[in-house]
Design an enzyme around this catalytic site. Structure first.
Site, PDB file in Angstrom:
ATOM      1  NE  ARG A   1      17.113  10.306  41.300  1.00 31.97           N
ATOM      2  CZ  ARG A   1      16.476  10.171  42.464  1.00 31.97           C
ATOM      3  NH1 ARG A   1      16.985   9.395  43.411  1.00 31.97           N
ATOM      4  NH2 ARG A   1      15.353  10.789  42.677  1.00 31.97           N
TER       5      ARG A   1
ATOM      6  NE  ARG B   1      13.524  14.594  43.972  1.00 35.24           N
ATOM      7  CZ  ARG B   1      14.817  14.363  43.770  1.00 35.24           C
ATOM      8  NH1 ARG B   1      15.503  15.125  42.925  1.00 35.24           N
ATOM      9  NH2 ARG B   1      15.415  13.390  44.394  1.00 35.24           N
TER      10      ARG B   1
HETATM   11  P1  AMP Z   1      13.195   8.880  44.860  1.00 38.91           P
HETATM   12  O1  AMP Z   1      14.118   7.978  44.102  1.00 38.91           O
HETATM   13  O2  AMP Z   1      12.641   8.217  46.095  1.00 38.91           O
HETATM   14  O3  AMP Z   1      13.821  10.221  45.147  1.00 38.91           O
HETATM   15  O4  AMP Z   1      11.933   9.137  43.919  1.00 38.91           O
HETATM   16  C1  AMP Z   1      12.090   9.774  42.655  1.00 38.91           C
HETATM   17  C2  AMP Z   1      10.716  10.190  42.129  1.00 38.91           C
HETATM   18  O5  AMP Z   1       9.906   9.025  41.915  1.00 38.91           O
HETATM   19  C3  AMP Z   1       9.894  11.063  43.068  1.00 38.91           C
HETATM   20  O6  AMP Z   1      10.213  12.455  42.950  1.00 38.91           O
HETATM   21  C4  AMP Z   1       8.457  10.760  42.578  1.00 38.91           C
HETATM   22  O7  AMP Z   1       8.179  11.416  41.348  1.00 38.91           O
HETATM   23  C5  AMP Z   1       8.558   9.263  42.267  1.00 38.91           C
HETATM   24  N1  AMP Z   1       8.243   8.417  43.448  1.00 38.91           N
HETATM   25  C6  AMP Z   1       9.071   7.555  44.078  1.00 38.91           C
HETATM   26  N2  AMP Z   1       8.470   6.933  45.091  1.00 38.91           N
HETATM   27  C7  AMP Z   1       7.194   7.425  45.121  1.00 38.91           C
HETATM   28  C8  AMP Z   1       6.069   7.197  45.951  1.00 38.91           C
HETATM   29  N3  AMP Z   1       6.118   6.329  46.989  1.00 38.91           N
HETATM   30  N4  AMP Z   1       4.927   7.889  45.688  1.00 38.91           N
HETATM   31  C9  AMP Z   1       4.850   8.745  44.667  1.00 38.91           C
HETATM   32  N5  AMP Z   1       5.884   9.026  43.843  1.00 38.91           N
HETATM   33  C10 AMP Z   1       7.052   8.377  44.060  1.00 38.91           C
END
Ligand code: AMP
Ligand code: ADP
Length: 217
Positions: free
Chosen positions: A160, A171
């Site tokens: 990623r 994050r």
């Molecule tokens: P993740 O795969 O859960 O690590 O999410 C990757 C990115 O997607 C995050 O850093 C946010 O930019 C966005 N994202 C994912 N889920 C959410 C959520 N529930 N609310 C806001 N942004 C999200």
């Protein structure tokens, strides 16, 4: 059964959600995966969220809540594993409404607790199969045969773009500022089960199973 896996980036939510999906017939609902799919397809939502995701900031509540609503409607009544959602108090409140509108309830919130240094090690070594999405780690979960996906045999893998140390720090601070504060919302309802996310993948799985089956010590 409908459950939330709550924890910082790299805590192991996706790893455990995929396992629960395979073993319990529940459906993994990862807003991160949905947003990455939107980006890959070049949809208007994908274009809109690209810069925010690359910076490690949170996408708007309205966008992710709509994605979860659509996924619930296509899940055929199977139990849901919310992975990476909710991440803010408004998302938590919206989830309650989405569930109650569909006659469903939230059964457990599993909090995965992991030290920040370990999170950085996990995220910077993470990769996944480009074809089937199976998740791996350079050190902690390598493929059985080097360069070949255990699940589908593909030899193509991806990392990623937001899995770099600088974005990871953003994050994590988003997690501390906006996501951790929703825990009391669920604690008040007695839904939270803490799991030691520092343990190995199989031990974490055993702890989650015990929490879901009500056999925790
Ligand atoms: P993740 O795969 O859960 O690590 O999410 C990757 C990115 O997607 C995050 O850093 C946010 O930019 C966005 N994202 C994912 N889920 C959410 C959520 N529930 N609310 C806001 N942004 C999200
Ligand atoms: P999240 O979905 O919470 O961001 P992942 O499930 O993608 O986290 O896990 C992050 C990385 O850490 C992946 O490369 C995964 O293989 C690895 N991993 C997951 N759980 C553990 C664990 N308990 N111990 C060591 N590595 C883990």
């Amino acid at each position: 059964m409908n459950i939330i896996l709550l924890g910082p980036p790299g805590a192991g939510k996706g790893t455990q959600a995929a396992r629960l999906q395979a073993t319990r017939g529940m459906i993994q609902m990862s807003t991160g995966d949905m947003l990455r799919e939107a980006r890959a397809s070049g949809s208007p939502i994908g274009l809109k969220v690209k810069a925010v995701m690359d910076a490690g900031e949170l996408v708007s509540d309205a966008i992710v809540t709509a994605l979860i609503g659509e996924r619930l409607d296509s899940s055929g009544g199977h139990g849901a594993i919310f992975d990476g959602f909710p991440r803010t108090r408004p998302q938590a409140e919206a989830l309650d409404i989405l569930l109650s509108e569909r006659g469903r309830t939230l059964d457990h919130v599993i909090e995965l607790v992991v030290d920040e240094d370990e999170l950085v090690r996990r995220i910077t070594g993470r990769f996944s199969c480009a074809r089937c999405g199976a998740g791996y780690h350079d050190t902690f979960r390598p493929t059985k045969v080097a360069g070949t996906c255990d699940a589908c045999g593909s030899t193509e893998f991806i990392r990623r773009p937001d899995d770099n140390e600088q974005t990871v720090r953003t994050r994590m601070s988003e997690y501390r500022a906006k996501t951790q504060p929703i825990l009391p919302y669920y604690q008040e309802r007695g839904l939270v089960r803490q799991v030691d996310g520092m343990a190995g993948i199989d031990e974490v799985a055993a702890q989650i199973d015990a929490a879901l089956d009500g056999t925790s010590r």
